[in-house]
Design an enzyme around this catalytic site. Structure first.
Site, PDB file in Angstrom:
ATOM      1  N   GLU A   1       0.932  -1.273   0.284  1.00 12.55           N
ATOM      2  CA  GLU A   1      -0.011   0.288  -0.250  1.00 12.55           C
ATOM      3  C   GLU A   1       0.962   0.694   0.234  1.00 12.55           C
ATOM      4  OE1 GLU A   1      -3.237  -0.332  -0.537  1.00 12.55           O
ATOM      5  OE2 GLU A   1      -3.590  -1.477   0.622  1.00 12.55           O
TER       6      GLU A   1
ATOM      7  N   CYS B   1      -2.169   8.718   3.507  1.00 10.92           N
ATOM      8  CA  CYS B   1      -2.568   8.375   2.304  1.00 10.92           C
ATOM      9  C   CYS B   1      -2.818   8.634   0.591  1.00 10.92           C
ATOM     10  CB  CYS B   1      -2.244   6.956   2.292  1.00 10.92           C
ATOM     11  SG  CYS B   1      -3.477   6.245   2.727  1.00 10.92           S
TER      12      CYS B   1
END
Ligand code: NAD
Length: 468
Positions: free
Chosen positions: A243, A277
């Site tokens: 990720e 993020c």
């Protein structure tokens, strides 16, 4: 270690044996984190390997029961965990921040406990039958970032534990205390060796990536480090979930009701003071709405209190570290020097503390400026004018990253535009809203592999076909 019984005391060491961890807002030392070595990592992986068969043998029902007991304990320890997180990471207790993050830890742990991954019959004809089973993989190495340190660690460890794996966790060197405190709560309920925290630096991270004793690496962090992990894991062929970074685009469609979307838009950009993020990092707006969007965001920026996270009412905090503060300052200064308009903010807020940066809206800026093309990871957003929707989609897709994206306006129209946007998730009239049952993962250089729900369990399992 002091012995006042608090979680903070249980994860800190005497000054001469550890590394000083600053309060993100004041920069005063909170405590000293242990500094583990590669030898400590080796020992933790050996212990995890030894503990794994017994943990796997406990079965799904028992592991689910234990995960629910952990979730109860996380909720009971909410305030203590949230204060450690708020001080070390900087996010306020209030708003969608520290208490919210601890609550999410409990919710994701429960989801991992409750999600069922039964064998699937994939072929049947006469006497022939093929079933797909999901076994434990073995030992998982989890490497995390500093922005949502507790929640992202739970995303990595709860599904892994549920599937019968044991786990060694390496938190970011910026936020070890938050993660060690979280693991302390987990470990009140787990057998020895099943879950170990190794508070090492980047060298220990690199040792995890190349370690022959690991079967899977769950990594959340930057794209640059993700690339190194791919290289280092070539020897062991450890499975990877990556990720990575994002530069999420948001597209507002002509005719959108700006007042109706304003609050979701603001938090889609500024969640965790922009250090998220999958935050909205570049906003594309059509001509007819441009001034209204800029003014509305500037109004909200002025109304949302920023300050020390422990003070009630604050909903925005500091940048977590000097490096990130410098990135944000550089990108805004570069935008200014190119003639972009700083609508509000655009400078540090030293009266709040050394690493505070005012909530910043930048207008009259275009693709090609670093602030649009790079991930800022802080409380600033560039608002970019577009001429038609095709042009906006083309620009949104003109990035090597593809974590999230969003489209704002009439929901049916927005869904059609979303189908053309290259990203792991495209939200409609929202950005960054995640749900433990809905898969989450990146496209392009934002990484690969899915987390959450049944897809997340599969990512930490060994698929095995039994065919007869
Ligand atoms: P980072 O890549 O600098 O560090 C992440 C972790 O990797 C740290 O624990 C670090 O010690 C470790 N590490 C460093 N070098 C290593 C190596 N060679 N091998 C293995 N591990 C190593 O990232 P960061 O600055 O902590 O986090 C910010 C970045 O993470 C941003 O780009 C952000 O977008 C991204 N992020 C992504 C997600 C997501 O879900 N996609 C979530 C949060 C953050």
């Amino acid at each position: 270690m002091s012995n006042d019984g608090s979680l903070l005391a249980s994860v800190t060491v005497p000054a001469d044996q550890g590394r000083a961890i600053p309060d993100a807002a004041t920069r005063e030392t909170i405590g000293y984190a242990p500094v583990h070595s590669v030898a400590d990592l080796d020992a933790a992986i050996t212990a995890a390997r030894t503990a794994q068969p017994g943990w796997n043998a406990q079965g799904h029902e028992e592991r689910s029961r234990i995960l629910h007991a952990i979730a109860d304990d996380l909720e009971a320890s909410m305030e203590e965990l949230a204060v450690i997180l708020s001080r070390e990471q900087g996010k306020p207790l209030d708003g969608p921040n520290a208490r919210f993050e601890v609550g999410a830890c409990a919710a994701w742990t429960r989801n991992a406990a409750d999600t069922v991954l039964d064998p699937e019959v994939v072929f049947e004809a006469g006497e022939s039958r093929a079933e797909l089973h999901y076994d434990a993989l073995g030992v998982v190495g989890a490497i995390g970032p500093w922005n949502w340190p507790m929640m992202i660690t739970v995303w990595q460890i709860a599904p892994s534990l549920r599937m019968g794996n044991t786990v060694v966790v390496k938190p970011s060197e910026y936020t070890p205390l938050s993660v060690l405190a979280l693991l302390e709560v987990f470990n009140r309920h787990l057998p020895e060796g099943v879950l170990t925290g190794i508070a090492g630096d980047r060298e220990v991270g690199a040792a995890i990536a190349g370690h022959p004793g690991l079967d899977k690496i769950m990594f959340t962090g930057s794209t640059a480090t993700g690339r190194k992990i791919v290289e280092s894991s070539a020897g062991s062929l450890a499975r990877l979930t990556l990720e990575l970074g994002g530069n999420d685009a948001g597209i507002i469609l002509p005719g959108a009701d700006v007042a109706a979307i304003a609050e979701n838009l603001f938090w889609g950009i500024f969640l965790n003071t922009g250090q998220t993020c999958a935050a909205l990092k570049r906003l594309y707006v059509p001509d007819d709405l441009y001034d209204e969007v800029v003014d509305t965001l500037a109004g909200l920026a002025g109304a949302m209190p920023m300050g020390n996270g422990l003070q009630a009412g604050n909903v925005l905090g500091p940048l977590q570290n000097q490096q990130q503060f410098d990135i944000v300052s550089r990108l805004v200064d570069d935008a200014r020097s190119r003639g972009a308009r700083i609508v509000t903010g655009g400078e540090a807020a030293p009266e709040l503390g050394p690493l505070f940066y005012r909530t910043t809206i930048v207008a009259d800026i275009d693709d090609g400026a670093d602030l649009v093309d790079e991930e800022q990871f802080g409380p600033v957003v560039p608002v970019v004018l577009y001429s038609d929707v095709d042009d906006a989609v083309r620009r949104a897709n003109a990035s090597t990253q593809g974590l999230g994206a969003s489209v704002w306006g009439d929901p049916d129209e927005a869904v059609e535009v979303a189908k053309r946007v290259e990203a792991g998730t495209v939200w409609i009239n929202n950005h960054g809203a995640i749900n433990p049952a809905v898969p989450f993962g990146g496209a392009k250089q934002s990484g690969y592999g899915l987390e959450f729900g049944a897809h997340g369990l599969k990512a930490v399992a060994q698929p095995k076909v039994i065919s007869r």
